[in-house]
Structures are given as C-alpha cells and as structure tokens.
Design a protein around this motif. Sequence first.
Motif, PDB file in Angstrom:
ATOM      1  N   GLY A 189       0.829  -1.214   0.000  1.00  0.00           N
ATOM      2  CA  GLY A 189       0.000   0.000   0.000  1.00  0.00           C
ATOM      3  C   GLY A 189       0.860   1.260   0.000  1.00  0.00           C
ATOM      4  N   PRO A 190       0.214   2.451   0.142  1.00  0.00           N
ATOM      5  CA  PRO A 190       0.952   3.725   0.127  1.00  0.00           C
ATOM      6  C   PRO A 190       2.118   3.753   1.114  1.00  0.00           C
ATOM      7  CG  PRO A 190      -1.397   4.142   0.021  1.00  0.00           C
ATOM      8  CD  PRO A 190      -1.248   2.664   0.211  1.00  0.00           C
ATOM      9  N   LEU A 238       7.600   8.753  -5.023  1.00  0.00           N
ATOM     10  CA  LEU A 238       6.948   9.621  -4.034  1.00  0.00           C
ATOM     11  C   LEU A 238       5.558  10.038  -4.530  1.00  0.00           C
ATOM     12  CD1 LEU A 238       7.121  11.131  -1.362  1.00  0.00           C
ATOM     13  CD2 LEU A 238       8.104  13.070  -2.585  1.00  0.00           C
ATOM     14  N   GLU A 239       5.490  10.352  -5.818  1.00  0.00           N
ATOM     15  CA  GLU A 239       4.208  10.766  -6.402  1.00  0.00           C
ATOM     16  C   GLU A 239       3.177   9.641  -6.293  1.00  0.00           C
ATOM     17  OE1 GLU A 239       2.420  12.215 -10.690  1.00  0.00           O
ATOM     18  OE2 GLU A 239       4.587  12.064 -10.478  1.00  0.00           O
ATOM     19  N   LEU A 240       3.628   8.394  -6.546  1.00  0.00           N
ATOM     20  CA  LEU A 240       2.716   7.235  -6.442  1.00  0.00           C
ATOM     21  C   LEU A 240       2.196   7.102  -5.012  1.00  0.00           C
ATOM     22  CD1 LEU A 240       4.628   4.516  -8.550  1.00  0.00           C
ATOM     23  CD2 LEU A 240       2.679   5.885  -9.267  1.00  0.00           C
ATOM     24  N   ASN A 242       1.928   9.567  -2.773  1.00  0.00           N
ATOM     25  CA  ASN A 242       1.028  10.691  -2.494  1.00  0.00           C
ATOM     26  C   ASN A 242      -0.337  10.508  -3.153  1.00  0.00           C
ATOM     27  OD1 ASN A 242       3.016  11.864  -1.008  1.00  0.00           O
ATOM     28  ND2 ASN A 242       3.735  13.225  -2.645  1.00  0.00           N
ATOM     29  N   LEU A 243      -0.337   9.829  -4.318  1.00  0.00           N
ATOM     30  CA  LEU A 243      -1.607   9.611  -5.023  1.00  0.00           C
ATOM     31  C   LEU A 243      -2.363   8.412  -4.446  1.00  0.00           C
ATOM     32  CD1 LEU A 243      -0.354  10.197  -8.677  1.00  0.00           C
ATOM     33  CD2 LEU A 243      -2.033  11.602  -7.483  1.00  0.00           C
ATOM     34  N   GLY A 244      -1.729   7.719  -3.484  1.00  0.00           N
ATOM     35  CA  GLY A 244      -2.396   6.597  -2.821  1.00  0.00           C
ATOM     36  C   GLY A 244      -2.610   5.400  -3.737  1.00  0.00           C
ATOM     37  N   VAL A 245      -1.597   5.073  -4.544  1.00  0.00           N
ATOM     38  CA  VAL A 245      -1.718   3.918  -5.458  1.00  0.00           C
ATOM     39  C   VAL A 245      -1.780   2.623  -4.645  1.00  0.00           C
ATOM     40  CG1 VAL A 245      -0.480   2.598  -7.229  1.00  0.00           C
ATOM     41  CG2 VAL A 245      -0.542   5.078  -7.355  1.00  0.00           C
ATOM     42  N   LYS A 246      -2.824   1.801  -4.941  1.00  0.00           N
ATOM     43  CA  LYS A 246      -2.991   0.565  -4.150  1.00  0.00           C
ATOM     44  C   LYS A 246      -2.836  -0.700  -4.997  1.00  0.00           C
ATOM     45  CE  LYS A 246      -6.135   2.504  -0.657  1.00  0.00           C
ATOM     46  NZ  LYS A 246      -6.360   3.850  -1.258  1.00  0.00           N
ATOM     47  N   THR A 247      -2.998  -0.584  -6.316  1.00  0.00           N
ATOM     48  CA  THR A 247      -2.894  -1.787  -7.162  1.00  0.00           C
ATOM     49  C   THR A 247      -1.889  -1.560  -8.285  1.00  0.00           C
ATOM     50  OG1 THR A 247      -4.523  -1.148  -8.819  1.00  0.00           O
ATOM     51  CG2 THR A 247      -5.383  -2.160  -6.822  1.00  0.00           C
ATOM     52  N   GLU A 248      -1.452  -2.695  -8.832  1.00  0.00           N
ATOM     53  CA  GLU A 248      -0.477  -2.613  -9.929  1.00  0.00           C
ATOM     54  C   GLU A 248      -1.112  -2.086 -11.208  1.00  0.00           C
ATOM     55  OE1 GLU A 248       1.171  -6.498 -10.338  1.00  0.00           O
ATOM     56  OE2 GLU A 248       2.366  -6.344  -8.513  1.00  0.00           O
ATOM     57  N   ASN A 249      -2.449  -2.118 -11.279  1.00  0.00           N
ATOM     58  CA  ASN A 249      -3.130  -1.663 -12.499  1.00  0.00           C
ATOM     59  C   ASN A 249      -3.588  -0.217 -12.414  1.00  0.00           C
ATOM     60  OD1 ASN A 249      -2.792  -4.148 -13.714  1.00  0.00           O
ATOM     61  ND2 ASN A 249      -4.667  -4.966 -12.820  1.00  0.00           N
ATOM     62  N   ASP A 250      -3.105   0.496 -11.396  1.00  0.00           N
ATOM     63  CA  ASP A 250      -3.456   1.916 -11.269  1.00  0.00           C
ATOM     64  C   ASP A 250      -2.821   2.679 -12.433  1.00  0.00           C
ATOM     65  OD1 ASP A 250      -3.143   4.744 -10.461  1.00  0.00           O
ATOM     66  OD2 ASP A 250      -4.100   4.033  -8.615  1.00  0.00           O
ATOM     67  N   ASN A 252      -1.758   5.652 -12.815  1.00  0.00           N
ATOM     68  CA  ASN A 252      -0.587   6.482 -12.499  1.00  0.00           C
ATOM     69  C   ASN A 252       0.707   5.662 -12.539  1.00  0.00           C
ATOM     70  OD1 ASN A 252      -1.935   9.016 -11.935  1.00  0.00           O
ATOM     71  ND2 ASN A 252      -2.851   7.903 -10.220  1.00  0.00           N
ATOM     72  N   TRP A 253       0.588   4.371 -12.260  1.00  0.00           N
ATOM     73  CA  TRP A 253       1.770   3.502 -12.335  1.00  0.00           C
ATOM     74  C   TRP A 253       1.963   2.990 -13.764  1.00  0.00           C
ATOM     75  CZ3 TRP A 253       6.335   2.131 -11.530  1.00  0.00           C
ATOM     76  CH2 TRP A 253       6.816   0.827 -11.707  1.00  0.00           C
TER      77      TRP A 253
END
Length: 435
Positions: A189-190, A238-240, A242-250, A252-253
Amino acid sequence: GNFKAMMTHLLANPQCIATCSMENMLTIIVTANENLELILKGLNEYLEKKRLYFARFFFLSNDEMLEILSETKDPTRVQPHLKKCFEGIKSLTFTKPDLDITHMISSEKEKIELTQVISTAEARGSVEKWLLILDRVMKESVKLKVGEGFDSYTEMERVQWIIQQPGQVALCVGQAYWTAGVHNAIKGGPQGIREYWEQLKREVGDIVNLVRGKIPKLHRKTCEAMITMDVHSRDVTLELANLGVKTENDFNWLAQLRYYWVGEEGDKNMIAKMINSVCNYEYEYLGNSFRLVVTPLTDRCYRTLIGAYALHLGGAPEGPAGTGKTETVKDLAKAIGIQCVVFNCSDGLDYLAMGKFFKGLAAAGAWACFDEFNRIEVEVLSVIAQQLLCIQRAVDSNAKQFIFEGTLLDLTPTCCSFITMNPGYAGRAELPDNL
C-alpha cells in the motif's frame, strides 16, 4: 583517350579561336559525357548492391561509401567511418597479425568484449560482410552484458555494481530493478511505497557521495546518467505514494516507462512497457552516453511516441526552435536501445533521396527523426506519404520482405519515422492530408 588528347591540345594552345578549330571537338565532348553517365549508372548499381547487403550503408553518402569499400586490404582503416554506421562504436580492437575483431570501444573509451571473435580475413576484402556480422554480434554482446548485470545486481553493493557495468547496462538493469521494487512496494500500500521511496533516497545519496570523490572519467559519466534516472525514479515513487496507489493496475503507475526482464531461463529478454504499449529492448550499443532529465512534458511525449511506435505509426512533436523535440526522440530511442538517425530536411530534398533513406530505415530497423520536416516542398511530401504508407502496410502485415520502389527489401519491423516541425515559420509547407 580522345578527351585526354583534346585537353593536352588545349593546354599547349590556350587561345580560344585557334583551339576550337580542332576536329570533332563537339563529338568528343558529347561521347565523354555519355560515357560518364554510363560509369555513374554502373557505380550507383554497384553501391545499391552493397547497401542491400548491409542496410546501414543507406545512411551514408556515395563518397563515404567509396572510402569504406576501398579499404579492402586493411580493415583497420574502416574505423574512422564506423561511427556513421554504429552510433556507439568509435573503434574496434584488432588482433595482430590475423586482424580478428575482439572488442568494441565507444568514443568515451568504454570497452566491451564481443561474444564471438569476428574474422575479417574470412570476408576476403568484402567490408560489408564483416560489418554485417559486427551488427549482429554487437547486439548479442550487449544482451549478454545485460543478462550478466541483472544476475550480479543482488550480489554486491549497488554503488560497486554500477562502477563494474557498462553505462548502458547499468541504466537498463537499474530501471528493471526499480520497476520490480515498485511492484513489490505496491503490495504494502501507500506506506510500502513510501518506505521504498526512503530506500531510493539513500541509493541516490550513495551515488552522489561516490561522484564527489575521485573516480575515473568513465565511471563519472555512468554515475551522471544513473543519477538522472534515479532522481526521476525517486520522484515518481513519491508521487505514487502521495496519489495513494494501491494496485499494480493503477493508471498512475501504468503511465510510467517500466522495464521487465522476462522469458525462459537462458533466453530472457528486456521489454519496456508504457500504458498498454509493449516494445522489446533492441540492444543497440550506444556507448556511455548522457540521458535527458525527465520532466513531466518528456513523459507525456514518451507516452505518445511509444504509443505510436507500438501501433507502427510515427510521431510528430512540434514547437518552437530549441525546445528539445529532436533530443526527446533521441532519448526515447536510447531508452529502448535502438539506432536513431537524425536527418535535417531542406527544401532541396527530392523523393529519390528520401526513398534511399526509407530503404535504409526499413531494412536496418532503425528510427529516423526528420528535423524541420515541413521545409520539404509539398510535391515531394505527397510522394513521401506514399513511401511511408508502403512501409507501414508491410510492417502491419508482418511481412519479412516487401517491394519498395521496385526493389525487394528485407523488412525489420522496428523501423519507425518521427518528424519535428516548427509551425508558423516563413517558408514552411502545410503537410498534405495523406501524411
């Protein structure tokens, strides 16, 4: 013979009226011109044969090719021209007395051992034969180094590892390990991503400390490029978080340029992914070169250009002079290890010159960046559109060979054309609709 006799006559008697009374003067000159045209035609056909054998010759002028092909006895004298065919290779290491090739050396003096010894004697004076083998062995050697670098990454301190690798390998494998690290961190997680960011911060700090000390020039170059890429990786991580990326399919990633070392053991390959575009790393040896600082705009350009490349189309960055359009295309080519030929377009270009260039692209599988493309005359642009369409259709149909302007060419599907334009300048053409 007649022409020589006439010139001797002229030299002896430079008065115009007296000289022109020579018999059959006009016939001699006309015949000489006809013979010259025949010779030129024969020469062009000979050079075309050589170009079809070794496609990178298409990017050289006739004069440069003649210089290379005339060095049949002494292969070492081809070295000054190598850089025109292979961007990263400045010279080669030849053994004495057999003149076998064992290593390639970049202009930064980085030395890489070839996976096989290339015998120039076996080519029996045909320069293009051993250059073709060099083309294949160069890629195999870089691929082997990438594999070795990938395996040895976990066995030692990262800073020590960077110093031991060729610059290109360090960047490529470093990015692959960063990708794997982020995939791992996302599972936590974040918070997991933030912890990984702390680790990346330390890694950048380690290289910075190394650069502050006394190190050889070559290592410094590798470290400079590594810092550029590491800082970008650190900021993205860091950006990921801050954006609260939770999955590999987000998204932003997925929108980042990611590297994966995949495949069966013994036959692994490096691939690069960005959004839903996937392309192979091409292992073109680029020497120990610098990399551009990645800004958000660079990233946006990469997404568009890689998306176009994956669909077998071309990209067209446009903007004012000096904003880095060409450099961005060149840097993306470095990022996926492919040869990129920059070509400055002028209004004197005809479709024949462009046809020669396109033949080289299609057969060598290189990228081209046509600078200030809209300087070319509109009449020529419409022919170029047809030439491009012919290549794109061949790539789409997965053809191994295709007919281009009456010549049967081998097709390497990695070929791609990019153009850069300055809109709104005087003397620039609007692109025709079919382009």
